[in-house]
Design an enzyme around this catalytic site. Structure first.
Site, PDB file in Angstrom:
ATOM      1  N   ASP A  97       0.988  -1.007   0.108  1.00  0.00           N
ATOM      2  CA  ASP A  97       0.011  -0.046   0.096  1.00  0.00           C
ATOM      3  C   ASP A  97       0.609   1.458   0.138  1.00  0.00           C
ATOM      4  O   ASP A  97       0.670   2.747   0.535  1.00  0.00           O
ATOM      5  CB  ASP A  97      -0.607  -0.173   1.254  1.00  0.00           C
ATOM      6  CG  ASP A  97      -0.261   0.026   2.179  1.00  0.00           C
ATOM      7  OD1 ASP A  97       0.866   0.106   3.122  1.00  0.00           O
ATOM      8  OD2 ASP A  97      -0.837  -0.672   3.311  1.00  0.00           O
ATOM      9  N   GLU A 119      -0.735  -8.985  -0.928  1.00  0.00           N
ATOM     10  CA  GLU A 119      -1.506  -8.652   0.528  1.00  0.00           C
ATOM     11  C   GLU A 119      -2.350  -7.956  -0.014  1.00  0.00           C
ATOM     12  O   GLU A 119      -2.579  -6.528   0.177  1.00  0.00           O
ATOM     13  CB  GLU A 119      -0.163  -7.666   0.683  1.00  0.00           C
ATOM     14  CG  GLU A 119      -0.507  -7.989   2.616  1.00  0.00           C
ATOM     15  CD  GLU A 119       0.188  -7.025   3.123  1.00  0.00           C
ATOM     16  OE1 GLU A 119       0.537  -7.445   4.226  1.00  0.00           O
ATOM     17  OE2 GLU A 119       0.603  -6.267   2.775  1.00  0.00           O
ATOM     18  N   GLU A 133      -1.979   4.996   3.383  1.00  0.00           N
ATOM     19  CA  GLU A 133      -1.722   3.847   3.385  1.00  0.00           C
ATOM     20  C   GLU A 133      -3.546   3.340   2.613  1.00  0.00           C
ATOM     21  O   GLU A 133      -3.281   1.861   1.916  1.00  0.00           O
ATOM     22  CB  GLU A 133      -1.007   2.437   4.003  1.00  0.00           C
ATOM     23  CG  GLU A 133       0.078   2.681   3.845  1.00  0.00           C
ATOM     24  CD  GLU A 133       0.784   3.763   4.824  1.00  0.00           C
ATOM     25  OE1 GLU A 133       2.227   3.867   5.340  1.00  0.00           O
ATOM     26  OE2 GLU A 133      -0.270   4.571   5.316  1.00  0.00           O
ATOM     27  N   HIS A 206       6.419   4.470  14.543  1.00  0.00           N
ATOM     28  CA  HIS A 206       7.117   5.095  13.531  1.00  0.00           C
ATOM     29  C   HIS A 206       5.995   5.829  12.150  1.00  0.00           C
ATOM     30  O   HIS A 206       6.284   7.064  11.180  1.00  0.00           O
ATOM     31  CB  HIS A 206       7.937   4.816  12.260  1.00  0.00           C
ATOM     32  CG  HIS A 206       7.701   3.856  11.369  1.00  0.00           C
ATOM     33  ND1 HIS A 206       7.687   2.398  11.934  1.00  0.00           N
ATOM     34  CD2 HIS A 206       7.368   3.720  10.366  1.00  0.00           C
ATOM     35  CE1 HIS A 206       6.814   1.901  10.996  1.00  0.00           C
ATOM     36  NE2 HIS A 206       6.763   2.760  10.109  1.00  0.00           N
ATOM     37  N   ARG A 208       3.000   7.731  10.470  1.00  0.00           N
ATOM     38  CA  ARG A 208       2.646   9.235  10.049  1.00  0.00           C
ATOM     39  C   ARG A 208       1.444   9.584  10.882  1.00  0.00           C
ATOM     40  O   ARG A 208       1.551  10.644  11.572  1.00  0.00           O
ATOM     41  CB  ARG A 208       2.517   9.479   8.665  1.00  0.00           C
ATOM     42  CG  ARG A 208       2.171  10.697   8.857  1.00  0.00           C
ATOM     43  CD  ARG A 208       2.281  10.532   6.385  1.00  0.00           C
ATOM     44  NE  ARG A 208       3.042  10.274   6.004  1.00  0.00           N
ATOM     45  CZ  ARG A 208       4.010  11.126   5.032  1.00  0.00           C
ATOM     46  NH1 ARG A 208       3.969  11.825   5.213  1.00  0.00           N
ATOM     47  NH2 ARG A 208       4.799  10.238   4.771  1.00  0.00           N
ATOM     48  N   HIS A 239      13.666   5.330  13.764  1.00  0.00           N
ATOM     49  CA  HIS A 239      13.524   4.940  12.504  1.00  0.00           C
ATOM     50  C   HIS A 239      14.007   7.245  12.284  1.00  0.00           C
ATOM     51  O   HIS A 239      13.914   7.658  13.297  1.00  0.00           O
ATOM     52  CB  HIS A 239      11.774   5.690  12.117  1.00  0.00           C
ATOM     53  CG  HIS A 239      11.348   5.359  10.184  1.00  0.00           C
ATOM     54  ND1 HIS A 239      11.860   7.539   9.957  1.00  0.00           N
ATOM     55  CD2 HIS A 239      10.808   4.485  10.217  1.00  0.00           C
ATOM     56  CE1 HIS A 239      11.097   5.958   8.610  1.00  0.00           C
ATOM     57  NE2 HIS A 239      10.441   5.361   8.722  1.00  0.00           N
TER      58      HIS A 239
END
Length: 367
Positions: A97, A119, A133, A206, A208, A239
């Site tokens: 994604d 997936e 995503e 991590h 967003r 990250h």
């Protein structure tokens, strides 16, 4: 012989597509097996390629410092289209994604090239969570020809979107293939838990959508866990994104039982997961990997597109609320019944033969 072009750009995509690429390579009489990378995650991507000994035929190296999503997407669409014009593949394989995925699928669609989506079917039904995503994978689903769904839930979600039954295939998740391949190989750890630690906890965070106040809240929760529980040690590979590094460094650095490290190689992380008592993460892939290793997982997100792990009982959604993270963690530390139930719940993501199934299906469909 059919020409297959696998396109990806990030570390998670590389991990989950490596078993497929390697399986395609075992059938040189059936497939011309070509690989293109966009470089969306440069250093982290290269490490995975090295581990699985995959050499891309086309490296677009598109990522630039401080590059926005729109800028990267525009560059990726044009650059991938140029590769497609040159290669003329029979099918393009994408996974997951990311921005690379949707742009590769769109470029293939414009040229009427079949798209195989590994997936496929993961959904939260919240367009901004995870961002971007959720929309990336919905759009890729609309463009894909073949939908390789990892679980029955993903199959059901694709059916609900009116994807033709003949285009949906239940395969299991290739992340299990990659994990089992990696666990069979010895690894010398760069970082490790202390030998006498009773409760080693691995942390990755991590996302967003957690940047800002939610991320500060989860960092404070991690600090609480360590300070309230003297037998806990945290190991946190941080990250590279400055929105992660700044709060993590400010809140968590300097504590003797909190180890902040640079991002780890995939094989390093897998073997650390195997040694951890439990895992706190907002990573999608780790939600799939931890059940295979029998590790209870607290998911630092408000929603998940991998509810199979939650429903199976091996993962628990705790979000970013400070008190909830601390309370749930401490329950797992000291309630043996709860811990045993989660650690023995099993994996709903397959048994490690997803790549073989995918390649078999491609052989049938492309013949």
């Amino acid at each position: 012989m059919k020409r297959v072009l696998t396109i990806f750009g990030t570390r998670p995509e590389a991990i989950k597509l490596a078993p497929v690429i390697l399986e395609l390579g075992r059938h040189p009489d059936c497939f011309e097996n070509l690989v293109c990378v966009t470089g969306q995650h440069r250093e982290m991507l290269d490490q995975v390629l090295n581990w699985f000994q995959i050499q891309p035929h086309y490296d677009l190296n598109l990522m630039r410092p401080n590059q926005g999503l729109s800028e990267f997407a525009a560059q990726a669409l044009v650059a991938v289209d140029q590769v497609l014009d040159k290669v003329q593949p029979d099918v393009v394989i994408v996974e997951g994604d990311t921005t690379t995925v949707i742009m590769a699928a769109l470029a293939a669609f414009y040229r009427r090239i079949r798209v195989a989506h590994v997936e496929a079917g993961l959904r939260t039904r919240d367009r901004y969570n995870p961002f971007p995503e959720e929309i990336n994978r919905r759009m890729t689903g609309a463009l894909a020809t073949y939908h390789f769904a990892p679980t029955p839930r993903a199959v059901a979600d694709l059916r609900a979107e009116q994807v033709p039954e003949t285009d949906i295939f239940l395969t299991g998740n290739t992340v299990v293939d990659a994990l089992l391949m990696t666990m069979r190989r010895p690894v010398k750890l760069e970082y490790d838990f202390s030998a006498d630690t009773r409760f080693p906890i691995l942390v990755t965070a991590h996302r967003r959508e957690n940047f800002g106040a939610p991320f500060e809240s989860l960092c404070l929760a991690l600090l609480d866990i360590v300070e309230r529980n003297p037998e806990v040690e945290l190991l946190y590979p941080v990250h590279l994104n400055p929105n992660v590094r700044e709060p993590v460094t400010r809140i968590l650095s300097g504590h003797e039982r909190i180890r902040l490290t640079e991002p780890l190689g995939y094989e390093q992380l897998v073997h650390l997961m195997a040694k951890a008592y439990l895992i706190l993460t907002d990573s999608g892939g780790i939600q799939e990997e931890a059940p295979v290793l029998g590790k209870p997982t607290l998911v630092l997100r408000e929603t998940s597109e991998r509810m199979e792990a939650v429903e199976a009982g091996t993962a628990c959604l705790v979000g970013t609320d400070r008190n909830r993270i601390v309370t749930t963690t401490e329950r797992l530390l000291y309630d043996e019944t709860v811990y045993h139930k989660m650690s023995h719940a099993g994996s709903p993501f397959g048994n490690g033969d997803a790549a073989e199934r995918i390649v078999d299906i491609l052989h049938q469909k492309l013949s």
